[in-house]
Scaffold this active site. Structure first.
Site, mmCIF file in Angstrom:
data_model
loop_
_atom_site.group_PDB
_atom_site.id
_atom_site.type_symbol
_atom_site.label_atom_id
_atom_site.label_comp_id
_atom_site.label_asym_id
_atom_site.label_seq_id
_atom_site.Cartn_x
_atom_site.Cartn_y
_atom_site.Cartn_z
ATOM 1 C CB SER A 13 -0.898 -0.009 1.240
ATOM 2 O OG SER A 13 -1.659 1.167 1.277
ATOM 3 C CG HIS A 38 -3.593 -1.093 -2.494
ATOM 4 N ND1 HIS A 38 -4.700 -1.732 -3.001
ATOM 5 C CD2 HIS A 38 -4.038 -0.271 -1.514
ATOM 6 C CE1 HIS A 38 -5.777 -1.331 -2.324
ATOM 7 N NE2 HIS A 38 -5.403 -0.447 -1.416
ATOM 8 C CG ASP A 40 -5.144 2.925 -0.112
ATOM 9 O OD1 ASP A 40 -4.101 2.566 0.454
ATOM 10 O OD2 ASP A 40 -6.064 2.143 -0.408
ATOM 11 C CG MET A 42 -8.390 7.838 0.681
ATOM 12 S SD MET A 42 -7.784 7.770 2.387
ATOM 13 C CE MET A 42 -6.960 6.164 2.385
ATOM 14 C CG HIS A 71 -8.988 1.001 -2.093
ATOM 15 N ND1 HIS A 71 -8.634 0.789 -0.784
ATOM 16 C CD2 HIS A 71 -10.338 1.087 -2.107
ATOM 17 C CE1 HIS A 71 -9.723 0.730 -0.036
ATOM 18 N NE2 HIS A 71 -10.776 0.909 -0.818
ATOM 19 C CG MET A 73 -11.385 4.313 -0.078
ATOM 20 S SD MET A 73 -10.097 4.048 1.140
ATOM 21 C CE MET A 73 -8.667 3.977 0.060
ATOM 22 C CG MET A 142 -12.423 -2.065 2.378
ATOM 23 S SD MET A 142 -10.699 -1.785 1.963
ATOM 24 C CE MET A 142 -10.147 -0.856 3.406
ATOM 25 C CG ASP A 180 -6.842 -2.372 1.595
ATOM 26 O OD1 ASP A 180 -7.295 -1.485 0.851
ATOM 27 O OD2 ASP A 180 -5.863 -2.194 2.348
#
Ligand code: DX5
Ligand code: ZN
Length: 236
Positions: A13, A38, A40, A42, A71, A73, A142, A180
């Protein structure tokens, strides 16, 4: 892509990496042997955080051949799907909780030649996938509530991984389950035994402060081996 131990993928991540020396850190990870990176993304609305952004993704893209696992979000999934597809990524997971038109968004991802996944918060039932299961390329389960690194696994999610494997098998879908959140050396054997195929490694494994990246990935691989042995023993 999945080459580590009997097709279990390692996806560090990036938000947990050394962001001030990111290219160096990624080289270390590549040398140690990983399958995906990975990311993230957001928007500080769907979750109250914003660790990394589109500019970082665009700058990193030409510097590594590693597959990008996105990913999302965010509230506006379709905007970010187009933006990251333009940069060049291999798979995108959108949260069912934020996707106003989930089926259309999954189609949008696949129309760009990118693998489409649905991400589920710990409390979200698998039934949320009932009418999109045939469209999915993977599921992101998740194991913590999204938004932050360094959290503790939500206990009920271990059973949810096994339930997800059974849910997909019942519908004839043999697709990867990515997990994750607190994917730790202690939790990995249980996650793999339950059916996890792709492990998002964060602060409790790949980026654990007790070891180097190479040591941590070796430890992670050993934990995967334990999980596969348990899986064989369980006959799952
Ligand atoms: C949290 C992110 C995770 C997080 C994992 O919303 O999706 O990828 O970075 O961090 P750890 O492994 O420390 O829980
Ligand atoms: Zn994530």
């Amino acid at each position: 892509m999945l080459s580590v131990v009997e097709n279990i993928g390692i996806a560090p991540s990036v938000m947990c990496a050394d962001l001030c020396n990111l290219e160096t850190d990624i080289r270390r990870l590549e040398t140690a042997g990983i399958d995906l990176l990975h990311f993230d993304l957001m928007d500080a609305h769907f979750v109250p955080n914003m660790p990394i952004g589109l500019a970082l993704l665009a700058q990193l893209r030409p510097k590594t051949a590693c597959a990008f696992d996105i990913h999302l979000m965010v509230e506006d999934n379709d905007f970010f799907v187009a933006a990251v597809a333009d940069i060049g990524v291999q798979q995108i997971a959108v949260h069912v909780e934020s996707a106003r038109h989930l089926d259309r968004t999954l189609s949008l991802i696949q129309a760009r030649g990118v693998k489409a996944g649905a991400a589920l918060n710990p409390a979200t039932p698998l039934s949320a996938l009932d009418y999109v299961v045939d469209r999915l390329d993977f599921v992101l389960v998740m194991t913590v509530n999204p938004g932050f690194a360094g959290q503790t696994l939500v206990p009920a999610t271990l059973k949810k991984i096994a339930d997800c494997r059974a849910f997909l098998a019942k519908r004839g879908r043999d697709i990867p389950i990515e997990v994750d959140g607190n994917v730790s050396f202690e939790n990995i054997p249980k996650m793999v035994a339950a059916g996890a195929d792709i492990l998002v490694g964060g602060t409790s494994s790949v980026f654990h402060t007790d070891g180097t990246r190479a040591e941590n990935i070796r430890r992670l691989r050993d934990a995967v081996g334990d999980g596969l042995a348990q899986r064989k023993h369980l006959g799952t």
